[in-house]
Design a protein around this motif. Structure first.
Motif, PDB file in Angstrom:
ATOM      1  N   GLN A  82       0.802  -1.217   0.000  1.00 30.38           N
ATOM      2  CA  GLN A  82       0.000   0.000   0.000  1.00 30.38           C
ATOM      3  C   GLN A  82       0.840   1.275   0.000  1.00 30.38           C
ATOM      4  N   PRO A  83       2.075   1.340   0.635  1.00 31.32           N
ATOM      5  CA  PRO A  83       2.877   2.586   0.622  1.00 31.32           C
ATOM      6  C   PRO A  83       3.242   3.055  -0.777  1.00 31.32           C
ATOM      7  N   VAL A  84       3.367   2.148  -1.748  1.00 35.49           N
ATOM      8  CA  VAL A  84       3.693   2.572  -3.130  1.00 35.49           C
ATOM      9  C   VAL A  84       2.604   3.501  -3.649  1.00 35.49           C
ATOM     10  N   PHE A  85       1.375   3.153  -3.432  1.00 36.61           N
ATOM     11  CA  PHE A  85       0.269   3.988  -3.925  1.00 36.61           C
ATOM     12  C   PHE A  85       0.125   5.262  -3.106  1.00 36.61           C
ATOM     13  N   ASP A  86       0.526   5.187  -1.799  1.00 41.74           N
ATOM     14  CA  ASP A  86       0.459   6.405  -0.978  1.00 41.74           C
ATOM     15  C   ASP A  86       1.469   7.445  -1.449  1.00 41.74           C
ATOM     16  N   SER A  87       2.701   7.004  -1.792  1.00 40.45           N
ATOM     17  CA  SER A  87       3.716   7.948  -2.272  1.00 40.45           C
ATOM     18  C   SER A  87       3.322   8.553  -3.615  1.00 40.45           C
ATOM     19  N   LEU A  88       2.713   7.732  -4.487  1.00 41.14           N
ATOM     20  CA  LEU A  88       2.240   8.261  -5.774  1.00 41.14           C
ATOM     21  C   LEU A  88       1.179   9.327  -5.560  1.00 41.14           C
ATOM     22  N   GLU A  89       0.338   9.131  -4.602  1.00 34.58           N
ATOM     23  CA  GLU A  89      -0.712  10.111  -4.337  1.00 34.58           C
ATOM     24  C   GLU A  89      -0.143  11.405  -3.798  1.00 34.58           C
ATOM     25  N   GLU A  90       0.918  11.295  -2.928  1.00 38.54           N
ATOM     26  CA  GLU A  90       1.544  12.511  -2.393  1.00 38.54           C
ATOM     27  C   GLU A  90       2.214  13.310  -3.496  1.00 38.54           C
ATOM     28  N   GLU A  91       2.926  12.638  -4.421  1.00 33.89           N
ATOM     29  CA  GLU A  91       3.577  13.353  -5.512  1.00 33.89           C
ATOM     30  C   GLU A  91       2.538  14.033  -6.404  1.00 33.89           C
ATOM     31  N   LEU A  92       1.454  13.344  -6.607  1.00 30.53           N
ATOM     32  CA  LEU A  92       0.406  13.942  -7.447  1.00 30.53           C
ATOM     33  C   LEU A  92      -0.233  15.142  -6.755  1.00 30.53           C
ATOM     34  N   LYS A  93      -0.334  15.091  -5.439  1.00 26.50           N
ATOM     35  CA  LYS A  93      -0.876  16.240  -4.713  1.00 26.50           C
ATOM     36  C   LYS A  93       0.028  17.454  -4.852  1.00 26.50           C
ATOM     37  N   LYS A  94       1.376  17.172  -4.804  1.00 30.48           N
ATOM     38  CA  LYS A  94       2.292  18.294  -4.987  1.00 30.48           C
ATOM     39  C   LYS A  94       2.099  18.907  -6.372  1.00 30.48           C
ATOM     40  N   ALA A  95       2.035  18.060  -7.404  1.00 26.28           N
ATOM     41  CA  ALA A  95       1.826  18.574  -8.762  1.00 26.28           C
ATOM     42  C   ALA A  95       0.501  19.304  -8.857  1.00 26.28           C
ATOM     43  N   SER A  96      -0.504  18.799  -8.139  1.00 30.76           N
ATOM     44  CA  SER A  96      -1.829  19.445  -8.188  1.00 30.76           C
ATOM     45  C   SER A  96      -1.795  20.804  -7.515  1.00 30.76           C
ATOM     46  N   ALA A  97      -0.969  20.897  -6.434  1.00 30.57           N
ATOM     47  CA  ALA A  97      -0.878  22.196  -5.763  1.00 30.57           C
ATOM     48  C   ALA A  97      -0.314  23.243  -6.700  1.00 30.57           C
ATOM     49  N   VAL A  98       0.777  22.841  -7.445  1.00 34.42           N
ATOM     50  CA  VAL A  98       1.355  23.780  -8.414  1.00 34.42           C
ATOM     51  C   VAL A  98       0.323  24.131  -9.481  1.00 34.42           C
ATOM     52  N   SER A  99      -0.410  23.103  -9.932  1.00 32.14           N
ATOM     53  CA  SER A  99      -1.389  23.352 -10.988  1.00 32.14           C
ATOM     54  C   SER A  99      -2.519  24.252 -10.497  1.00 32.14           C
ATOM     55  N   ASP A 100      -2.937  24.044  -9.231  1.00 30.68           N
ATOM     56  CA  ASP A 100      -4.007  24.880  -8.685  1.00 30.68           C
ATOM     57  C   ASP A 100      -3.558  26.321  -8.529  1.00 30.68           C
ATOM     58  N   LYS A 101      -2.303  26.455  -8.151  1.00 29.31           N
ATOM     59  CA  LYS A 101      -1.774  27.814  -8.010  1.00 29.31           C
ATOM     60  C   LYS A 101      -1.797  28.530  -9.340  1.00 29.31           C
ATOM     61  N   MET A 102      -1.402  27.816 -10.380  1.00 29.42           N
ATOM     62  CA  MET A 102      -1.428  28.411 -11.708  1.00 29.42           C
ATOM     63  C   MET A 102      -2.866  28.666 -12.163  1.00 29.42           C
ATOM     64  N   SER A 103      -3.743  27.800 -11.739  1.00 33.86           N
ATOM     65  CA  SER A 103      -5.143  27.978 -12.147  1.00 33.86           C
ATOM     66  C   SER A 103      -5.749  29.215 -11.539  1.00 33.86           C
ATOM     67  N   ARG A 104      -5.271  29.561 -10.300  1.00 31.31           N
ATOM     68  CA  ARG A 104      -5.804  30.776  -9.690  1.00 31.31           C
ATOM     69  C   ARG A 104      -5.318  32.021 -10.402  1.00 31.31           C
ATOM     70  N   VAL A 105      -4.086  31.924 -10.940  1.00 32.95           N
ATOM     71  CA  VAL A 105      -3.540  33.079 -11.672  1.00 32.95           C
ATOM     72  C   VAL A 105      -4.110  33.135 -13.082  1.00 32.95           C
ATOM     73  N   HIS A 106      -4.178  31.966 -13.705  1.00 32.94           N
ATOM     74  CA  HIS A 106      -4.669  31.874 -15.081  1.00 32.94           C
ATOM     75  C   HIS A 106      -5.946  31.032 -15.100  1.00 32.94           C
ATOM     76  N   SER A 107      -6.670  31.168 -16.160  1.00 39.07           N
ATOM     77  CA  SER A 107      -7.980  30.486 -16.237  1.00 39.07           C
ATOM     78  C   SER A 107      -7.922  29.127 -16.888  1.00 39.07           C
ATOM     79  N   GLU A 108      -6.782  28.645 -17.372  1.00 34.43           N
ATOM     80  CA  GLU A 108      -6.694  27.345 -18.016  1.00 34.43           C
ATOM     81  C   GLU A 108      -6.186  26.305 -17.041  1.00 34.43           C
ATOM     82  N   ARG A 109      -6.575  25.009 -17.293  1.00 32.19           N
ATOM     83  CA  ARG A 109      -6.142  23.897 -16.467  1.00 32.19           C
ATOM     84  C   ARG A 109      -5.028  23.151 -17.165  1.00 32.19           C
ATOM     85  N   ASP A 110      -4.188  22.391 -16.361  1.00 39.34           N
ATOM     86  CA  ASP A 110      -3.077  21.601 -16.877  1.00 39.34           C
ATOM     87  C   ASP A 110      -3.643  20.279 -17.410  1.00 39.34           C
TER      88      ASP A 110
END
Length: 1635
Positions: A1099-1127
């Protein structure tokens, strides 16, 4: 992966895919049947609106057919606007655009929602697009609501659905039919028997259930559908090929069965009458109707009797009885009739169902017809009784008048006698008479009075009054008294002493008769004529007295006698002439009186007719008037003939000329008056018809006006929520409404003109008092002594208190009471004028209402247009304005201005808008124009910023291309796999990535510079058209830059997680076999538990993948607040992560599911194994026991019985263990179902894991169910084999035992027959001996009896000869005596014939009357007997029909029981055959071995049978030899005895024949003598009868002679008395003359 491939697994998956295709085909087939059924059902209802549907999916898309269907089903008309629900305000769209279709479908759906119909996920676009599933679902919902939901069944529970109620009804309909059950709406109806049973339940004559049980499924279905369509009117919704399938469509069958429910009587659902209650109600109805029909026919026969009693008291009693009958007896019988009708309605459904058969004439319609006959007879009886009652009442008044006047006349005649006797005494005393003049006056007065009385009496006789003859005799006696008084007066007072005075008297009488012939009536003159004829005898006596005179006086006396004779001849001729004149006058007066009476009756009827407003039935009066005119045409000829007769009598100089002229004038006057009345009737009919028609038209116009007002108030009630489209339609309808108002105005104008010509009817009602003088107008000529009125004259009505007589005043000032029928009350009728005035006022109100509504709707329409314009203009922005052409927005602004002006103009007179509303509209108009001006200025400024935006867009695109290039290289580098030297390749990839990093930093600086400039442009308050594109390009470029930093880690973690997941999925997918042992099941369950524990550690393999994706999502959300397009790339990996997590969860779910399935599988397997192992062991043991039993050889019947008992015991044990075999089958089925579920789960998971794998590469699971099935088939085969062999062997033993027993019985029977034959032969010999002895005794006895008979016959012959001689003598004597009596009787008859003729003439009239009475009585008796015979026949027919009905019911019940028994037997045979066929199929593999065993047994049986037959043949041969020997010995002995017996017998027969011949001769002679004696006795009887007839005739003649002599004696006495009186009168006359 190649090692995991299994070919069988691929085949299995291929079969699963074929199974899915099969399921898909079944669903498509179900939809096809539903479509066809629903299409027929829809067309069945749409035919009422003249519509048709060809393709259900296509023809419902526009919504028109759907709306028409709902209108037909609901019985309502779907409104064109808001009447369904408040939100549906659009009309029924007639266009072909999509939005028109959507709107129409929405109207239909809203209507269904309004009717509380639940629609699940059905939208208007689904139907408009022709969605098959939802279209079928919608039609099914409609069928459920409108056809199935209202089903009611007796005994239903409250929580039952419509489908359950229909199923309960179907079960009730098929209850009692053998082999037919209704468990569902699918397979139970496949064979068609249920459909036929439902029809047969209510209409047995339409379906032959015996034929149904023999037919195929298709034939049964075709028969049921054809009969239901042809005889019951049920539309053929289904075809046999749609139902005769493994799984018929449930909804289609429910639809058709509900149609059958609608066509069947509701006896089972609503009445619930049990059989005994039904029988009681029918018995009550039958008895009630029988009594009622007897009562009706009895009274109809009574009321059709046209002979009424002649007495006034009797007719009055009859009238009161009739009224009492109408008031008391008739209402009771009418209530009985209504009660019988209610009783019939209670079991009417049972009559329609054929449970009760109503005999002819017992239906309520037949009772109503008989009641109608009674009603007609009552009305006719009432009319005739009223006429007869009034006629007898008039005659009774005449009787009273005659009695009173006859009493007065009697007193007057008594007074006359007193006066006459006084004068006679004075004359006898030699004094002059003192009362001569007074006597003369009183005689004339009495003569007039008696003449009038004779007229009244004649009316009584013509009217057949019972007292008419009595009154006539009474008046005739008064007339005789008057004649005698006049004779005494003429002879005693007026006659002088000399004959000359007598002559003067006679001449004065003749003169008087000539002067006043018309004053004497026929009856009185007949009496006087008789007196004149009787005077002849006096003259004869005077001639006889001539011999007593002296010779001197004889000459003078003879001269006087000659003159007297001459005067008497003249008097007699004058009397005869007067009698003829009176006869002709009487004939004329009778005919004229009859016509006058008819005219008077018609006058009274028409004068007394009610022409007021109370009598509205002018149609009946028109028919009556037409009948009157036809009668007048027929009567006119009679009246003309009577007048012609009167004119002829006047021309012939009839003495009664004045009377004839008076009657003629009266008849002419009455005829003219009746013609004037006809003119009055015609005028009244015309005016009254116009009166009633006018007020009917006024009422119709008032109703129409009221309806128009209500319609206008309801239809044109609008507010600001009303849509513009609705307002446009209403305005168009308002124009049509205006045309209707104009038409109504035209109609009111016509009524106004007609009102001025309507007469007044209320003053004709006596209850309506009048004030002053009311003008009236004459409609015919009327002349009276007091007043004369001509047609068209205007008069004044003074008093209308009498209904048919008015007191009127003419122009000349004369007042009189005149029949009201002669006048009409002329217009103007104030009531008519007022009613038209109210109509005119109502029309004005409607016009004002229309104008107000029209102004309101126009102002609302202008307001709606303004609101729409305001909304549209305010929604404009710079972008929208740039996309529009200048002509478009200029046209819009021009329309806004026009709509604004229209609203300001129309709202001035509107009640819906006030000054505040107009001010608000002005403000909104100003704001809209300002908004448009601002947008126009902003559009001009934005064109300058457009060029800058395009330059920045170009720079950003270049930067984004560079970034995307870097991204593509980075992703390719990361995804590229390591080859031979992983470390070197990693260093190389790191170097290249650093170069990309440097390049990205340079791009970052350039991007920052461009971003600053771009934000300045975007911050402008009026952005250009390219600003959104510029913003988009900037956001996309920045997003790409940030995304490159996180994508590398996400890709790596994703690949690791996917590898772990693939490992476990492969492990679960590699399962190919299902465990078929309990140990294997437990092993695999342990393995699954271990696999789950290992998976939880990954199960830890899938947990680490989810954490990395959350980090990428945070960057994407930040960009989404500045710009109107999604990644987009990040979204892809996010979806990939979600998919991996779902697959990981599915692994755990699959492990848990398999553990549960394996647990259930192990449990079912244990049950099956225990049962199967025990049965296998038992079958093997039973097989051994059977072989051991059959190994014992059969030597005698005892051994055979022992084997039979053992085999039967074994068979009972086999049959007892059948339940255990069935239980094993149940366990096997449960285990197989569990295996299939488990295998299906495996296949479903494999299909989920590798959905794209080729079917050729998929492996097939090794299913354990096949082994289980094979095992159970083997078990069942062995069990069936054991049972079959045991049954066959038992049958063989039974047949063998029966054959041995039959052989023993046959041997014993042959032995007994031989003994019996020997005993019979001995008995025959003894019998022959006894017969010979008896024969000898019989011969002796016969000889003795023949001798005695011969002596008796001789004595009888001699005696009868003597009797014949005596009879002949007696016959001669009787004939002689008869001849003498005949001569004497004929002589007496001739002597008395003259006397008898007179008596017969006097009896003729009486006999005629008696004959008429007898004929009428016989007719009445015949009618009564005919009615009684008809009633008896009807009763017999009813009883016979009842017997036939009961016999038919009993026969039907027997037939039904027989059919049920046959059906039960057939079903049992079919089940047995089915079981046998199944057993044979299951034992197919072991059949050969069993056949070989059976062949061996058969050969052994044949050998044993052959030996038995040989033994039987040998035994028969020995018996035959013994029988032949016994026959030969018996025949020899019998032959010797027979020879002697034959000789003796022949001698006896010859002697008997001789004696028999002698006896026959004696018998013939005796018969001849007996016949002669009978002839003599018959002749004697005939002579006695003839003599008796002549004696009766002689007695009758003697009786008639005595009657004639008695009458002659009476006449002679009367003559003697008259002669004495005459002599006494002559003596008194002589004394007077001498004195």
């Amino acid at each position: 992966m190649a090692a995991l491939w299994n070919p069988e697994r691929g085949n299995y998956l291929h079969e699963m895919s074929s199974y899915a295709e099969r399921i898909r085909y079944l669903y498509n087939e179900r939809d096809r049947v539903q479509k066809k059924t629903f299409t027929k059902w829809v067309n069945k209802h749409l035919i009422k609106s003249q519509r048709h549907v060809t393709d259900l999916y296509e023809d419902l898309r526009d919504g028109h057919n759907l709306i028409s269907l709902l209108e037909v089903l609901s019985g309502e008309t779907l409104p064109r606007e808001r009447d369904v629900v408040r939100s549906v305000r659009l009309p029924r769209e007639k266009g072909r655009m999509r939005f028109h279709k959507l709107q129409n479908v929405q109207i239909a759906l809203d209507f269904l929602k309004h009717r509380q119909v639940k629609l699940v996920n059905i939208r208007n676009d689904d139907i408009a697009d022709g969605n098959p599933k939802l279209t079928l679902g919608l039609i099914w919902t409609i069928i459920l609501h409108f056809q199935i939901s209202d089903i009611q069944v007796n005994g239903q529970s409250e929580d039952m659905t419509a489908k359950e109620k229909l199923l309960l009804w179907s079960q009730r309909m098929t209850d009692g039919y053998q082999g037919i059950r209704c468990d569902n709406f699918t397979t139970s109806w496949r064979d068609g028997k249920l459909f036929n049973a439902v029809i047969h339940k209510h209409y047995p004559r339409l379906v032959d259930m015996g034929k149904v049980y023999r037919q195929t499924n298709v034939e049964n279905l075709e028969q049921a559908f054809s009969v239901a369509e042809r005889d019951l009117g049920v539309t053929r919704l289904l075809d046999p090929e749609d139902v005769d399938v493994p799984h018929p469509d449930e909804k289609s069958i429910i639809t058709y069965v509900s149609s059958l429910y609608d066509a069947m009587p509701r006896a089972d659902a609503h009445d619930g009458i049990r059989a005994n209650e039904l029988e009681l109600r029918w018995q009550e109805y039958y008895e009630l109707v029988t009594l009622l029909l007897q009562w009706i026919r009895h009274h109809v026969m009574i009321f059709e009797e046209r002979k009424f009693p002649g007495s006034y008291e009797e007719i009055e009693l009859l009238w009161r009885q009739f009224l009492k009958f109408k008031e008391t007896e008739l209402p009771v019988k009418e209530s009985d009739k209504n009660r019988s009708k209610h009783i019939y309605q209670s079991f009417e459904s049972a009559v329609h169902a054929g449970q009760v058969k109503v005999p002819p004439g017992y239906h309520p319609i037949d009772v109503e017809k008989e009641w109608g006959r009674l009603h007609v007879a009552i009305l006719e009886r009432e009319r005739l009784l009223r006429i007869e009652f009034e006629r007898l009442e008039r005659l009774q008044r005449i009787v009273s008048k005659v009695q009173m006047e006859s009493g007065l006349c009697d007193e007057s005649l008594s007074h006359l006698e007193t006066l006459l006797q006084t004068d006679i005494r004075l004359l006898n005393a030699g004094k002059p008479a003192q009362h001569t003049a007074e006597v003369e006056r009183e005689l004339d007065k009495a003569d007039n009075m008696i003449r009038l009385l004779f007229n009244d009496v004649q009316l009584l006789k013509d009217g057949r009054h019972p007292q008419g003859e009595q009154m006539y005799r009474k008046v005739y006696r008064l007339h005789e008294r008057l004649v005698n008084l006049r004779s005494d007066y003429n002879l005693r007072l007026k006659s002088a002493v000399s004959i000359g005075q007598v002559n003067v008297t006679q001449s004065s009488q003749q003169t008087t008769m000539k002067m006043r012939p018309e004053l004497d009536d026929l009856g009185s003159h007949r009496g006087l004529h008789q007196t004149v004829e009787d005077f002849r005898s006096k003259i004869e006596r005077a001639k006889a007295d001539e011999n007593q005179l002296s010779p001197v006086s004889k000459g003078t006396y003879r001269e006087y006698l000659g003159k007297l004779d001459l005067q008497y001849g003249k008097l007699l001729n004058s009397s005869k002439s007067r009698l003829r004149n009176l006869d002709s006058l009487h004939a004329f007066v009778s005919a004229a009186t009859k016509e006058l009476m008819w005219l008077n009756d018609k006058e009274e009827e028409e004068v007394n007719f009610d022409w007021s407003d109370r009598n509205t039935n002018m149609t009946a009066k028109k028919d009556n008037y037409s009948g009157l005119m036809r009668e007048l045409e027929l009567r006119e000829k009679k009246v003309n003939d009577i007048q012609a007769m009167g004119d002829k009598l006047v021309r012939d100089g009839h003495p009664g000329k004045k009377t004839i002229e008076a009657f003629t004038a009266a008849l002419q006057t009455q005829w003219s008056w009746i013609l004037q009345l006809c003119c009055c009737i015609e005028a009244h009919l015309k005016e009254n018809t116009a009166y009633y028609q006018f007020f009917a038209d006024v009422k119709e116009a008032q109703d129409k006006m009221k309806k128009m007002q209500e319609n206008m108030k309801k239809k044109y009630s609008c507010d600001r929520s009303t849509t513009a489209t609705r307002l446009e339609d209403l305005l168009q309808d308002a124009v049509e409404e205006k045309e209707q108002l104009n038409e109504f105005k035209t109609m009111v104008t016509g009524l106004n003109k007609r009102a001025k010509a309507i007469i007044q009817l209320k003053p004709r009602n006596p209850t309506t008092s009048i004030k002053g003088k009311l003008p009236i107008q004459a409609v015919c000529d009327f002349k009276q002594q007091e007043i004369t009125v001509h047609k068209g004259d205007e008069c004044a009505l003074l008093n209308n208190s009498q209904p048919f007589k008015w007191k009127v005043l003419n122009r000349s000032g004369h007042e009189a009471v005149v029949p009201s029928v002669c006048f009409i009350v002329p217009p103007v009728n104030k009531e008519a004028v007022d009613s038209v005035s109210s109509l005119d006022g109502g029309h004005q109100q409607m016009v004002s209402m229309w104008q107000m509504i029209h102004v309101d709707m126009k102002s609302l329409l202008s307001w709606q247009y303004l609101m729409r314009d305001f909304t549209q203009i305010r929604s404009w922005n710079i972008t929208m304005l740039k996309t529009m052409k200048p002509e478009e927005y200029r046209l819009m602004m021009r329309n806004l201005e026009l709509h604004y002006q229209d609203f300001m103009r129309d709202s001035q007179d509107s009640q819906l808008f006030g000054p505040d509303d107009r001010m608000q509209i002005e403000e909104d108009y100003t704001k809209s124009t300002q908004h448009f001006d601002n947008l126009l200025r902003s559009m001009e400024k934005g064109q300058q910023d457009e060029s800058l935006c395009k330059n920045y867009i170009s720079e950003l695109k270049d930067l984004r291309l560079h970034i995307e290039d870097c991204e593509a290289r980075t992703v390719a580098r990361i995804r590229k796999p390591m080859e031979k030297e992983p470390l070197k390749e990693c260093v190389q990839k790191t170097t290249e990535q650093k170069k990309v990093q440097v390049e990205l930093e340079g791009l970052k600086k350039d991007l920052d510079k461009v971003s600053v400039k771009t934000k300045e442009v975007l911050a402008s308050p009026q952005p250009s058209a390219s600003a959104p594109v510029l913003r988009s390009e900037l956001d996309l470029t920045v997003q790409k830059m940030d995304q490159l930093k996180t994508v590398e880690m996400v890709i790596r973690n994703t690949q690791g997680a996917e590898g772990v997941l693939k490992q476990y999925e492969d492990c679960l997918r590699e399962v190919h076999t299902v465990p078929n042992d309990v140990k294997e099941v437990e092993t695999y369950r342990t393995k699954l538990k271990k696999m789950r524990a290992e998976a939880e550690g990954e199960q830890p393999v899938f947990d680490s993948l989810e954490e990395e994706l959350k980090k990428a999502s945070a960057v994407s959300d930040k960009m989404s607040r500045v710009h109107s397009e999604r990644d987009v790339e990040l979204d892809h990996y996010r979806q990939l992560l979600s998919s991996l997590q779902d697959r990981w969860k599915a692994v755990f779910t699959q492990i848990d599911l398999r553990q549960r399935e394996l647990e259930q599988l192990g449990r079912q397997l244990g049950y099956y194994r225990d049962s199967y192992d025990w049965l296998i062991r038992w079958i093997a043991d039973a097989k051994q026991r059977q072989e051991k039993i059959q190994a014992v050889s059969i030597t005698d019947s005892k051994t055979l019985k022992e084997q039979l008992a053992q085999e039967k015991k074994l068979l009972e044990e086999i049959e007892k263990n059948k339940d255990k075999v069935d239980e094993c089958q149940k366990y096997a089925k449960a285990y197989i179902d569990t295996i299939k579920d488990y295998e299906l789960q495996l296949v479903a998971y494999k299909a989920q894991v590798e959905p794209l794998a080729s079917p050729l590469k998929k492996t097939k699971l090794d299913s354990a169910s096949d082994n289980i099935i094979q095992e159970y088939v083997t078990l069942r085969t062995r069990y069936s084999e054991l049972m079959t062999l045991t049954s066959q062997y038992i049958k063989f033993i039974t047949d063998t035992q029966r054959r041995l027993e039959d052989e023993e019985k046959a041997a014993e029977k042959l032995k007994a027959e031989e003994q019996k034959k020997m005993a019979e032969m001995q008995a025959e010999l003894d019998k022959q001996k006894q017969l010979a002895e008896a024969h000898a005794k019989a011969i002796a006895k016969a000889e003795k009896e023949a001798q005695e008979l011969k002596l008796k016959m001789q004595e009888e012959v001699s005696r009868r000869e003597v009797a014949a001689v005596d009879a002949e003598k007696q016959k001669h004597n009787i004939q002689a005596e008869l001849h003498e009596l005949k001569n004497i009787s004929e002589q007496q008859i001739k002597d008395k014939s003259q006397q008898v003729d007179e008596a017969l003439q006097s009896r003729a009239k009486i006999e005629e009357e008696i004959h008429l009475i007898r004929i009428q009585l016989e007719t009445t008796v015949k009618q009564k007997s005919t009615a009684e015979s008809e009633l008896k026949q009807l009763r017999d027919r009813a009883a016979e029909a009842e017997k036939l009905r009961k016999a038919a019911q009993e026969e039907a019940e027997k037939l039904r029981k027989q059919v049920n028994e046959e059906t039960q037997k057939k079903r049992m045979a079919e089940e047995e055959l089915k079981r046998k066929s199944e057993a044979e199929k299951e034992a197919a593999k072991q059949k050969q071995k069993a056949l070989e065993d059976l062949d061996n047994l058969r050969r052994q049986a044949e050998e044993a049978e052959r030996q038995v037959k040989q033994a039987e043949i040998e035994k028969e041969r020995q018996i035959k030899v013994a029988h032949e020997a016994a026959q030969k010995s018996a025949a020899a002995e019998l032959q010797s005895k027979h020879i002697s017996f034959v000789e003796k017998t022949s001698k006896l027969e010859e002697s008997l024949k001789q004696e028999h011949g002698a006896v026959l001769q004696l018998q013939q002679e005796a018969a001849h003598l007996k016949k002669q004696q009978e002839d003599a006795e018959n002749a004697r009887e005939d002579a006695e009868k003839e003599l008796e007839k002549w004696r009766q005739k002689a007695n009758e003649a003697l009786r008639l002679r005595l009657q004639a002599e008695e009458e002659a004696h009476k006449k002679s006495l009367a003559q003697e008395e008259a002669e004495k009186q005459k002599e006494e009168a002559e003596r008194e006359a002589k004394k007077k003359s001498q004195s």
